[in-house]
Design an enzyme around this catalytic site. Structure first.
Site, PDB file in Angstrom:
ATOM      1  N   ARG A 163      77.207  23.887 -83.824  1.00 24.16           N
ATOM      2  CA  ARG A 163      77.689  25.283 -83.745  1.00 24.16           C
ATOM      3  C   ARG A 163      76.535  26.236 -83.462  1.00 24.16           C
ATOM      4  NH1 ARG A 163      79.337  26.984 -88.932  1.00 24.16           N
ATOM      5  NH2 ARG A 163      78.732  25.017 -89.902  1.00 24.16           N
ATOM      6  N   ASP A 213      82.657  19.294 -89.928  1.00 23.47           N
ATOM      7  CA  ASP A 213      83.480  20.474 -90.182  1.00 23.47           C
ATOM      8  C   ASP A 213      84.965  20.118 -90.082  1.00 23.47           C
ATOM      9  OD1 ASP A 213      81.242  22.046 -90.489  1.00 23.47           O
ATOM     10  OD2 ASP A 213      81.257  22.794 -88.428  1.00 23.47           O
ATOM     11  N   ASP A 240      81.824  29.313 -84.441  1.00 24.23           N
ATOM     12  CA  ASP A 240      82.842  28.536 -83.731  1.00 24.23           C
ATOM     13  C   ASP A 240      84.115  29.370 -83.627  1.00 24.23           C
ATOM     14  OD1 ASP A 240      84.159  28.373 -86.190  1.00 24.23           O
ATOM     15  OD2 ASP A 240      83.550  26.308 -86.569  1.00 24.23           O
ATOM     16  N   TYR A 262      77.247  13.872 -79.999  1.00 27.45           N
ATOM     17  CA  TYR A 262      78.429  14.738 -80.036  1.00 27.45           C
ATOM     18  C   TYR A 262      78.862  15.108 -78.623  1.00 27.45           C
ATOM     19  CZ  TYR A 262      77.013  15.673 -84.907  1.00 27.45           C
ATOM     20  OH  TYR A 262      76.657  15.561 -86.229  1.00 27.45           O
TER      21      TYR A 262
END
Length: 296
Positions: A174, A41, A83, A69
């Protein structure tokens, strides 16, 4: 035009789409055949392996790799994008303990079914979901199987929780943040996201676009590129004899008597008799031959 081949690991900075990175690299490296190996993203940062030249044939292999992550989960807030870049839909009080958060995080480890978010690049009837979302439309999305190998809490500053997640391909962090918030009963969304690893590539070996540009200027950019063979180093190396060379040149399968050493299991790297790398082959026990999977 330049002729770079292999993988360059980019540290994607905030504000760039993965497509932006590819477009900028085309200009920096003066070459057209470039592709990324998994979308990040625009607000996310971190590891983005980018394939160059013949390395683009590796994209599907790298996309399949597990990823790690570090994310900041913001509890108590629901947004339309899942988000903090989105529109706030609801705010709820956060009355959970660290122990309750740990327990819920643990419950997501393993095989899960995840519904992709509306703000994503997945296509439904030929149209990207985020395009439909921007038109105010919501469509039904099928839950997809994903796997979370690790979800580890790193820091607690409630309502913020920093977590490390190692997961399979096709996973939306997310959505994980949103789902954790729902299970805790207070809602939640993702505040920050850093991808620290993709398969064998980590953040420590990634380069910013500015660093790549500087390396082109001083002639050292080749040092940043992982050759195709190195990316495939996990597979055993086999060498054809001179007769096998002619079959390799046409992408034909090879009988086991034409190669050495023998490795009759899974994928192998196949080389011509002069040591030239030609591609990835797979052993077929029934036909007793090595068949090409990808030719380079």
């Amino acid at each position: 035009m330049a002729d770079f081949q292999g993988i360059i690991v980019i540290h994607k900075e905030k504000g760039f789409t993965s497509h932006d990175v590819v477009a900028k690299l085309r200009g920096i490296l003066h070459m057209k055949k470039i592709g990324h190996t998994g979308t990040l993203d625009p607000d996310a940062t971190g590891v983005l392996p980018v394939a160059l030249g013949k390395g683009t044939k590796l994209v599907d292999l790298l996309t399949d790799k597990e990823k790690t992550y570090e994310a900041v989960l913001h509890l108590g807030i629901d947004t339309d994008t899942q988000d903090m870049s989105g529109t706030v839909l609801e705010e709820r009080p956060v009355n959970v303990t660290e122990e309750e958060v740990r327990k819920v995080l643990k419950s997501f480890v393993g095989e899960q079914l995840q519904i992709p978010p509306m703000y994503s690049a997945l296509k439904v009837n030929g149209k990207k979901l985020y395009e439909l979302a921007r038109e105010g439309k919501t469509v039904e999305r099928k839950a997809r199987p994903v796997c979370f190998y690790e979800i580890e809490p790193l820091e607690f500053h409630l309502p913020l929780v920093k977590i490390r997640v190692t997961c399979s391909k096709g996973t939306y962090i997310r959505t994980l943040c949103h789902d954790i918030g729902e299970k805790l009963g207070c809602g939640g969304c993702m505040e920050e996201l850093l991808r620290s690893r993709v398969g064998r590539y980590s953040l420590s070996e990634s380069h910013t676009l500015a660093q790549v540009e500087a390396a082109v200027a001083d002639g050292t950019v080749q040092d940043m590129i992982d050759p195709v063979e190195a990316v495939l180093a996990e597979y055993p190396a086999l060498y054809a004899d001179s007769y096998g060379d002619r079959l390799l040149a046409n992408g034909n399968p090879l009988s086991d008597n034409l190669v050495s050493p023998q490795h009759k299991e899974g994928w192998v790297r196949m080389y011509a008799s002069d040591g030239t790398f030609t591609g990835i082959f797979q052993w077929d026990a029934g036909k007793k031959k090595y068949y090409p999977v990808k030719m380079f």
